[in-house]
Design a protein around this motif. Structure first.
Motif, PDB file in Angstrom:
ATOM      1  N   LYS A  19       0.809  -1.218   0.000  1.00 57.68           N
ATOM      2  CA  LYS A  19       0.000   0.000   0.000  1.00 57.68           C
ATOM      3  C   LYS A  19       0.842   1.268   0.000  1.00 57.68           C
ATOM      4  CE  LYS A  19      -3.903  -2.056   2.403  1.00 57.68           C
ATOM      5  NZ  LYS A  19      -4.711  -2.063   3.628  1.00 57.68           N
ATOM      6  N   SER A  20       2.072   1.183   0.484  1.00 55.42           N
ATOM      7  CA  SER A  20       2.900   2.387   0.611  1.00 55.42           C
ATOM      8  C   SER A  20       3.829   2.623  -0.587  1.00 55.42           C
ATOM      9  CB  SER A  20       3.731   2.303   1.894  1.00 55.42           C
ATOM     10  OG  SER A  20       4.627   1.217   1.818  1.00 55.42           O
ATOM     11  N   LEU A  21       3.607   1.918  -1.686  1.00 48.72           N
ATOM     12  CA  LEU A  21       4.476   2.055  -2.861  1.00 48.72           C
ATOM     13  C   LEU A  21       4.275   3.408  -3.540  1.00 48.72           C
ATOM     14  CD1 LEU A  21       6.540   0.540  -4.613  1.00 48.72           C
ATOM     15  CD2 LEU A  21       4.632  -0.157  -6.054  1.00 48.72           C
ATOM     16  N   ASN A  22       5.398   4.115  -3.782  1.00 50.60           N
ATOM     17  CA  ASN A  22       5.395   5.409  -4.452  1.00 50.60           C
ATOM     18  C   ASN A  22       6.041   5.230  -5.829  1.00 50.60           C
ATOM     19  OD1 ASN A  22       6.038   7.951  -5.454  1.00 50.60           O
ATOM     20  ND2 ASN A  22       6.562   8.780  -3.444  1.00 50.60           N
ATOM     21  N   ASP A  27      10.766   4.959  -9.864  1.00 50.99           N
ATOM     22  CA  ASP A  27      11.422   5.448 -11.082  1.00 50.99           C
ATOM     23  C   ASP A  27      12.778   6.081 -10.773  1.00 50.99           C
ATOM     24  OD1 ASP A  27       9.251   4.577 -12.557  1.00 50.99           O
ATOM     25  OD2 ASP A  27       8.334   6.577 -12.704  1.00 50.99           O
ATOM     26  N   GLU A  28      12.833   6.884  -9.702  1.00 50.59           N
ATOM     27  CA  GLU A  28      14.102   7.516  -9.298  1.00 50.59           C
ATOM     28  C   GLU A  28      15.143   6.455  -8.948  1.00 50.59           C
ATOM     29  OE1 GLU A  28      13.636  10.127  -5.962  1.00 50.59           O
ATOM     30  OE2 GLU A  28      12.012  11.241  -6.914  1.00 50.59           O
ATOM     31  N   GLU A  61      11.043  -3.102  -6.361  1.00 49.08           N
ATOM     32  CA  GLU A  61      10.254  -2.735  -7.538  1.00 49.08           C
ATOM     33  C   GLU A  61      11.113  -2.043  -8.602  1.00 49.08           C
ATOM     34  OE1 GLU A  61       7.329  -3.938  -8.160  1.00 49.08           O
ATOM     35  OE2 GLU A  61       7.295  -4.852  -6.177  1.00 49.08           O
ATOM     36  N   ALA A  62      12.109  -1.288  -8.194  1.00 49.57           N
ATOM     37  CA  ALA A  62      13.015  -0.645  -9.158  1.00 49.57           C
ATOM     38  C   ALA A  62      13.823  -1.704  -9.919  1.00 49.57           C
ATOM     39  CB  ALA A  62      13.947   0.326  -8.443  1.00 49.57           C
TER      40      ALA A  62
END
Length: 81
Positions: A19-22, A27-28, A61-62
């Motif tokens: 839920k806290s994924l930005n 991407d950065e 995720e990156a």
């Protein structure tokens, strides 16, 4: 602590962590990892037949976004959520 290389497909990300994924942060980090490599490992604990993510969701995720199949990780002892 020793960093090991594990398969991304064997890592479970708990629902409350997801839920806290930005996406902007992912991407950065992907850009930084592409230029400089993975600077610090994620943290996982051993679960039943898989690893459970404790810390490093954005790094995971990156790495996944870059098309990698493995990631550097440290196995820690943590209680179940």
């Amino acid at each position: 602590m020793k960093t090991i290389i594990i398969e991304i497909d064997k890592i479970y990300v708990p629902a409350k962590t997801r839920k806290s994924l930005n996406p902007a942060r992912v991407d950065e980090l992907a850009e930084d990892i592409l230029e400089n490599g993975q600077k610090s490992p994620i943290q996982v604990r051993l679960g039943k037949e898989r690893y459970v993510l404790i810390e490093g969701q954005h790094r995971l995720e990156a790495i996944r976004a870059l098309g990698e199949n493995t990631i550097g990780a440290v196995i820690v002892q943590a209680r179940r959520h």
